[in-house]
Every structure is written in C-alpha cells, then in structure tokens.
Design an enzyme around this catalytic site. Structure first.
Site, PDB file in Angstrom:
ATOM      1  N   SER A   1       1.174  27.306  14.487  1.00 49.92           N
ATOM      2  CA  SER A   1       1.362  26.029  15.174  1.00 49.92           C
ATOM      3  C   SER A   1       2.777  25.833  15.710  1.00 49.92           C
ATOM      4  CB  SER A   1       0.948  24.901  14.233  1.00 49.92           C
ATOM      5  OG  SER A   1       0.935  23.679  14.915  1.00 49.92           O
TER       6      SER A   1
ATOM      7  N   ASP B   1       3.156  22.317  21.667  1.00 47.94           N
ATOM      8  CA  ASP B   1       3.732  23.135  20.596  1.00 47.94           C
ATOM      9  C   ASP B   1       3.212  24.571  20.753  1.00 47.94           C
ATOM     10  OD1 ASP B   1       1.108  22.724  19.753  1.00 47.94           O
ATOM     11  OD2 ASP B   1       1.659  22.749  17.640  1.00 47.94           O
TER      12      ASP B   1
ATOM     13  N   ASP C   1       0.720  26.312  19.636  1.00 46.33           N
ATOM     14  CA  ASP C   1      -0.714  26.585  19.817  1.00 46.33           C
ATOM     15  C   ASP C   1      -1.412  25.473  20.605  1.00 46.33           C
ATOM     16  OD1 ASP C   1      -0.363  24.793  17.720  1.00 46.33           O
ATOM     17  OD2 ASP C   1      -2.169  25.450  16.676  1.00 46.33           O
TER      18      ASP C   1
ATOM     19  N   ASP D   1      -2.221  22.512  20.129  1.00 49.34           N
ATOM     20  CA  ASP D   1      -3.062  21.425  19.596  1.00 49.34           C
ATOM     21  C   ASP D   1      -2.277  20.112  19.702  1.00 49.34           C
ATOM     22  OD1 ASP D   1      -1.283  22.099  17.540  1.00 49.34           O
ATOM     23  OD2 ASP D   1      -2.732  21.732  15.944  1.00 49.34           O
TER      24      ASP D   1
HETATM   25 MG    MG Z   1       0.019  23.096  16.532  1.00 54.13          MG
END
Ligand code: MG
Length: 434
Positions: A91, A229, A231, A233
């Site tokens: 992440s 960020d 990844d 999400d």
């Molecule tokens: Mg993330």
C-alpha cells in the site's frame, strides 16, 4: 508471532516477508479455495512474493489467474469471479516493504476470523499438496484493468476538466491516467510510470508529500490535482488554488454527492470530524473502529450508501467493499465539473482539532480506560467501540490506547475553544492515571 496486522500481512521484503512464508500462505489458501485471482503492485519484491504464492496455491490444487501489475481496487473488483483474491502490495508503506492482502469475492478484505484461520493453519502446517495430475491450472488474464475501467465509466459522467494526476510511481499509473482521459479530461501526469523504488515521493498521499502536485496544479492552471498511494486504493486531492484537501473534507464531499437526495447511511471511523455529522444532517452517520476494513464491514452490516476513512480510503459499495481510489478520482472530477473544489470546501463547517499523547504502561491500559469511561460518561453521549469518545454540545473528545506503544492518544475537536476541551480531557486522564 501475529502474522496479520490491520492491513493484512506486511513487513520488510525478504526479511519478514519471504518467499517461504508466501509459499505457505498460498498452500493454506489453496487448500481452502478452488479458484483465486492474483495481482501485484510495482514493488521490487512483488514478483518474487507473487510467484511463491502462485506455487503454493497451485501445489494445493487451486486454479490461479494472474492479472499482473494492477491497483488493489482492480484486483478486488476482479475477485468477484473467483473464490478469493490475492493482492501483493504494501500500500502506502516505503519501498522496502511488501505485503499480502486477501480478498473475498465481494471485495471485502479477509476479516479477523478468516485471518485467524489462515494464521493457525500456517502454524500447524494445515494444508494439503495434491497429486501431480490435480495441480492447479495457471492462466494470465490481461482484461482486468479494462473491466474495472468500464465499470467505473458506467457509473460516472464525462468531463473536460484539466487535471494534474500524481500516481506516485505506484500501480495507479496502470489505470487512472487512461480512465480520466477516456472520461474526456485533459490529464497532466506526474510519476505515472510504475517504479517500485518510488523515486519521486513517499507513496503516502498526505499534505507534505504532495508539494509537486500542488505546484503543478497552479503552474498549469488546472481545475484540480489528484494523488494516489502505492496501490491506488487511496486517493487525495488538491483544489484549483493549490491547497491540499483534508481527509475529513473529502470524506464529507463524497458523502454529500454519493447520498444525493436519498440521504442514506454513511459509515466513518470513530476519530472522524463532526464536520461529517453537521454537513450531512439528513444522512445517518454510523461510526466504527478505526481501519478501512471496519468501515467496509459497517457498510455491509448497515447496508450503507458509502463510507470512508480520512486517510484517503473511500468505499463505494456499488463497485465493491474495497476502498477504490480510481473510482474516487473519476467521481471527484464529476463533482468538480459542477462546482470548484475550493468553493465546495468553503461550504463545509470548520472546527479546531487538537491531538496529544500521555504515557501509559501497556498492562495498565485496560484499567485506565475503565476509569476514564466512568469519568466521561456524565459529560455526554459515550461511544466505546474503539477507545472512548464522548460527544458534547461544545465538541467531542476521543481517548484511545495506542496499539503499538505504551501511550494513550487523545483527540479533541471543538466548535469554539478546543484548548478547553483538550485540557478538560487531559485532566481526567491524569486523574485516572494516578
Ligand atoms: Mg493503499
């Protein structure tokens, strides 16, 4: 050792998170699921961990489809066609980290009961290797990003805004620049080339890490800036004046537009500003423990329209229960098409917040919290889902033991004088620590 933290399995690559561990996670998961979809973020260690997971899954007889370098919400959306999803990502953590996050078909991350089952099975070697002719099949599928984009395009309208998009060299570069362009925007990208060394900036999209984005929005006279960020999400924004939009503000703006006239239910963690309650007066606001997994569980439980966490995790159950920074980027553009982001921010009520900590030994925390609760109860409405929050006429205060350090944290927010509320809470805490 506890394997799963609040964000799945995460640690330093090749030290805490090794191929041997990933192999076991694969074996355990593959012994329980018949099909899995797997993807990864651009971290240097991600292919190594992903291959070990695939080896474990297929060794246990699970069929695996690999969708390559994708965002976490793309993987979670793809999971709908399989018994589970596996995302190799750390992440927003720095580049030396790697992690494994497991997903249910509805895009909900594995809950604590599911994580405990996997953890226990890893400890006890609770897995089966199948005979050679039953080894799981392996396939690659290059359509997952397109499917995720098409789903989002069905849900949001076109726009011709000028956008600066900072993907932070994360997985967002595989989808967001293309999606926003297809939606009609003029897109100026920063760091859209995925690079696991994260050479441009720290992957966490907070105010201090986004100075280039803020400057570029002003330099190009763009309508807004968007950041992801590692990844994607998460998604955060910068208004057309180059100001960072806080998590509480974005949370409230999304809540307002997602609920629309239906008013709906909005789920937020217990440390969220009362800006949400005051601005979304007609919506029902449900508070949960801190953590996007708890927000997602709350959305499912209360059949909510939307939920989010001020760190930048926005969850739209019409797509999945996974925070979706890519959908959030498309949605904020649709919103800003109608009204400038700075004007939207001006309409929001603004309150002063103050945070602090007091030292408290770990073994004394439970008793301390009990004492604090007794003292806070007469002051207002008490919520004890995660620490103790008391809502008063003048504001609120949240007292929460730190999960990792010998400290208790205190957050206060006030309509007028935050120092008064903070001091009052601090005195109660000092009294309880005696
Ligand atoms: Mg993330």
């Amino acid at each position: 050792m506890k394997l799963f933290g609040s964000s799945g399995i995460r640690g330093i690559a090749n030290k805490e998170i090794t191929p041997e561990l990933a192999l076991k996670v694969g074996l355990v998961l593959g012994s329980r699921k018949k099909t899995a979809v797997i993807g990864r973020d651009p971290r240097v260690s991600a292919p190594m961990i992903e291959h070990a997971l695939i080896a474990g899954l297929t060794s246990a007889g699970c069929d695996v489809v690999e969708i390559g370098l994708v965002t976490t919400p793309t993987l979670a959306y793809a999971a709908r066609a399989y018994e589970c999803g596996v995302m190799v990502t750390a992440s927003h953590n720095p580049s030396e980290y790697i992690g494994i996050k497991l997903w249910n078909p509805d895009g909900m991350a594995f809950d604590s009961a599911q994580q405990d089952e996997i953890e226990k099975a890893i400890e006890t070697e609770g897995f089966t290797r199948v005979p050679w002719n039953l080894i799981g099949k392996f396939e690659e599928d290059g359509n997952a990003i397109r499917a995720h984009m098409n789903k989002i395009k069905k849900l949001v309208g076109n726009s011709s805004l000028k956008i600066v998009l900072d993907c932070g060299c994360g997985a967002g570069g595989t989808i967001s620049p293309y999606l926003l362009q297809e939606l009609g925007c003029e897109v100026i990208t920063l760091n859209a080339q995925p690079d696991g060394h994260f050479p441009a900036r720290n992957p966490e999209p907070n105010d201090e890490n986004l100075s280039l984005l803020k400057k570029t929005v002003l330099d190009f006279g763009a309508n807004l800036g968007i950041a992801h960020d590692g990844d994607a999400d998460r998604m955060m924004a910068v208004d057309e004046k180059g100001n960072f939009v806080s998590g509480d503000e974005l949370l409230t703006i999304f809540g307002f537009y997602e609920c629309g006239d239906s008013k709906g239910t909005v789920v937020v963690p217990v440390d969220t500003s009362m800006m949400v309650d005051d601005f979304l007066k007609d919506s029902k606001i449900v508070r949960t423990k801190v953590g996007d997994v708890y927000v997602a569980e709350g959305i499912k439980k209360f059949n909510a329209t939307y939920g989010g966490e001020p760190s930048g995790s926005w969850i739209f159950p019409k797509i999945s229960y996974c925070p979706d920074g890519v959908y959030a980027a498309a949605k904020i553009i649709e919103i800003v098409k109608e009204k400038k982001l700075s004007e939207l921010r001006e309409k929001l009520p603004r309150y002063a917040t103050k945070r602090g900590t007091l030292p408290c030994e770990n073994e004394k925390k439970a008793e301390f919290m009990e004492r604090v609760k007794v003292k806070l109860e007469p002051l207002g409405e008490v919520l004890d889902i995660d620490g103790i929050r008391v809502n008063m006429e003048t504001g609120w205060v949240l007292i929460r033991p730190s999960g990792t350090e010998a400290k208790v944290r205190i957050t206060a927010e006030a309509r007028e004088n935050v120092d008064d509320i903070f001091e009052m809470a601090e005195n109660i805490m000092k009294e309880a620590l005696k």
